[in-house]
Design a protein around this motif. Structure first.
Motif, short mmCIF file in Angstrom:
data_model
loop_
_atom_site.label_atom_id
_atom_site.label_comp_id
_atom_site.label_asym_id
_atom_site.label_seq_id
_atom_site.Cartn_x
_atom_site.Cartn_y
_atom_site.Cartn_z
N GLN A 12 -1.01 64.31 47.61
CA GLN A 12 -1.13 64.63 49.15
C GLN A 12 -2.01 65.56 49.48
O GLN A 12 -1.61 66.77 49.74
N GLN A 277 -5.50 55.59 48.09
CA GLN A 277 -5.18 54.45 49.25
C GLN A 277 -4.99 55.08 50.61
O GLN A 277 -4.38 54.56 51.35
N GLU A 278 -5.79 56.14 50.88
CA GLU A 278 -6.11 56.34 52.32
C GLU A 278 -7.45 57.28 52.62
O GLU A 278 -7.95 57.38 51.54
N SER A 291 -12.50 58.55 48.43
CA SER A 291 -11.07 57.67 48.72
C SER A 291 -11.21 56.66 47.69
O SER A 291 -12.21 55.77 47.72
N ILE A 293 -9.42 53.13 46.80
CA ILE A 293 -8.71 52.28 47.70
C ILE A 293 -8.47 50.87 46.90
O ILE A 293 -9.64 50.30 46.51
#
Length: 463
Positions: A12, A277-278, A291, A293
């Motif tokens: 995060q 995943q973002e 990122s 993904i």
């Protein structure tokens, strides 16, 4: 109280808690460098990576032979040994099943290259501890399988032949090594910790990293993972970072080399952030990031997972990432036989067709200068690239449509569509609010059309 973090917390990035812990208030600033890391500056080392913008991620290993299935469930992937509670001895029997006779490193690298990717990052070892390379430090590696061939050797050679950068993913976490701690809760009774010494595991980890950075030529990135358990400390991360930079002074190391600390960390590790995943909502201005993904729901191969993102969505993710100043590492989970799923191949090829026309708007660009606009954008010297997915609506009988470019303060010297092979000039007018470009009534690309604006000098945009 000691600062604790787990996988969820670590990923995060940008939150206040993580900022006080692993990322810090100003981590990975482009002007920063780790003082003991050798002569190559951060800008010099990251120049090729910032230019590349787009890479292939590969998750492949023993878990691929199970294709996501164990017992009555079919929703597993690369975490299957832990998630399905597979005993170690039973998991080791998968060595006899790993025989990817259809594996062709040149084919894999060619698919990446044709998709417009500039580098490949592959799992040399995932959390299950199995090494896809011929490691002299363990028998739990590809040498012990029927296949026997050193996959990393073949991948490195194929990348070198085709002009892509070879990069290594390597897990710090290791569910197989007898000295790795902590054990998984569910196997505490069958794998007691008596006699385990984490320091021995750390020496083993350094040994394998040394193999990877010594035996395969130049490596672009060491992409660490599995760093969130408290046994892996900040000081251990610092030593491993130093080892990587000593072995290959130009290698780039991601932020997941970072470890746990009982106090806030001030000497942060790693050269770039790794959101998973973002795509960060606003990117990270002044910070290098990538990122990673998946195309579908899983990283490793799952034969039941057909929930693939459409090619248009994947192109959109690439555009979004570049427009925010980051890189995209797009994942494929190969099958146990050594081939890519057809859905993955189809999407790579579709992305490649789009990149063949529009790649110049991605490579070597920086983030959009617009605070708000009806399009995404990238910048490159005296040029701006506008990515138009929602084509303006033409009035009845009109021969063109208007695209408003808000806040543009520099006169446009030339405007063209990258999808127009003749590069016919587009009319462009300056207004008090910015500029207006007149486009043809129909979009030349059904997915995303790119308008290229050229200027006499680097453009200024009011924010």
């Amino acid at each position: 109280m000691p600062y604790r973090f787990d996988r969820r917390t670590f990923l995060q990035g940008g939150t206040a808690g993580l900022g006080a812990l692993a990322l810090g208030a100003h981590p990975w600033r482009r002007a920063a460098r780790w003082a003991a890391a050798g002569p190559a500056s951060t800008d010099d080392r990251l120049a090729w990576w910032r230019e590349a913008r787009f890479g292939l991620f590969l998750h492949w290993g023993l878990y691929s032979t199970l294709a996501g299935e164990w017992g009555a469930r079919t929703d597993y992937a690369e975490w299957i040994r832990n998630s399905a509670h597979i005993p170690l001895a039973e998991y080791e029997r998968l060595l006899g099943r790993f025989n990817p006779t259809r594996f062709d490193a040149d084919r894999w690298v060619s698919l990446a290259k044709d998709a417009g990717m500039r580098y490949v990052t592959i799992t040399t070892k995932h959390h299950d501890g199995f090494a896809l390379f011929d490691s002299k430090l363990t028998g739990f590696c590809v040498r012990a399988t029927p296949f026997r061939r050193d996959i990393m050797r073949e991948m490195a050679d194929a990348c070198r032949r085709q002009g892509l950068r070879m990069c290594w993913y390597h897990s710090i976490m290791d569910w197989h090594h007898p000295d790795y701690l902590p054990r998984r809760d569910w196997e505490a009774e069958t794998r007691p910790v008596d006699g385990a010494r984490y320091a021995r595991f750390v020496r083993y980890l350094h040994g394998q990293v040394t193999e990877l950075l010594t035996n395969y030529g130049d490596v672009g990135v060491m992409w660490f993972d599995g760093n969130w358990e408290e046994t892996w400390t900040h000081e251990m991360g610092k030593t491993l970072y130093e080892r990587c930079r000593t072995l290959q002074p130009s290698v780039i190391v991601n932020n997941r080399v970072e470890g746990w600390s009982p106090a806030p960390i001030t000497d942060h590790l790693g050269d770039f952030r790794t959101p998973e995943q973002e795509v960060p909502a606003t990117g990270w201005p002044g910070v290098d990031w990538e990122s990673c993904i998946t195309m579908n729901r899983n990283w490793g191969y799952n034969s039941h997972d057909h929930d693939f993102k459409p090619a248009a969505r994947l192109i959109g993710l690439l555009v979004e990432t570049a427009s925010k100043g980051g890189n995209l590492l797009l994942n494929v989970g190969p099958r146990a036989d050594g081939t890519f799923p057809e859905e993955s191949v189809e999407r790579l090829q579709a992305i490649g067709r789009w990149m063949a026309v529009n790649g110049s708007a991605i490579y070597g660009t920086t983030a959009s200068p617009f605070a708000s606009a009806p399009f995404r954008a990238t910048a490159q010297g005296n040029r701006l690239f506008l990515f138009v997915t929602d084509w303006p609506t033409a009035a009845c009988g009109a021969t063109g449509v208007e695209l408003r470019v808000p806040g543009l303060r520099t006169p446009v010297r030339a405007a063209t569509l990258l999808a127009d092979p003749d590069r016919r000039p587009l009319a462009c007018a300056t207004t008090d609010a910015g500029a207006v470009v007149t486009l043809p009534p129909d979009a030349p690309d059904a997915v995303c059309s790119v308008v290229a604006l050229e200027f006499e000098r680097p453009p200024e945009v009011a924010r």
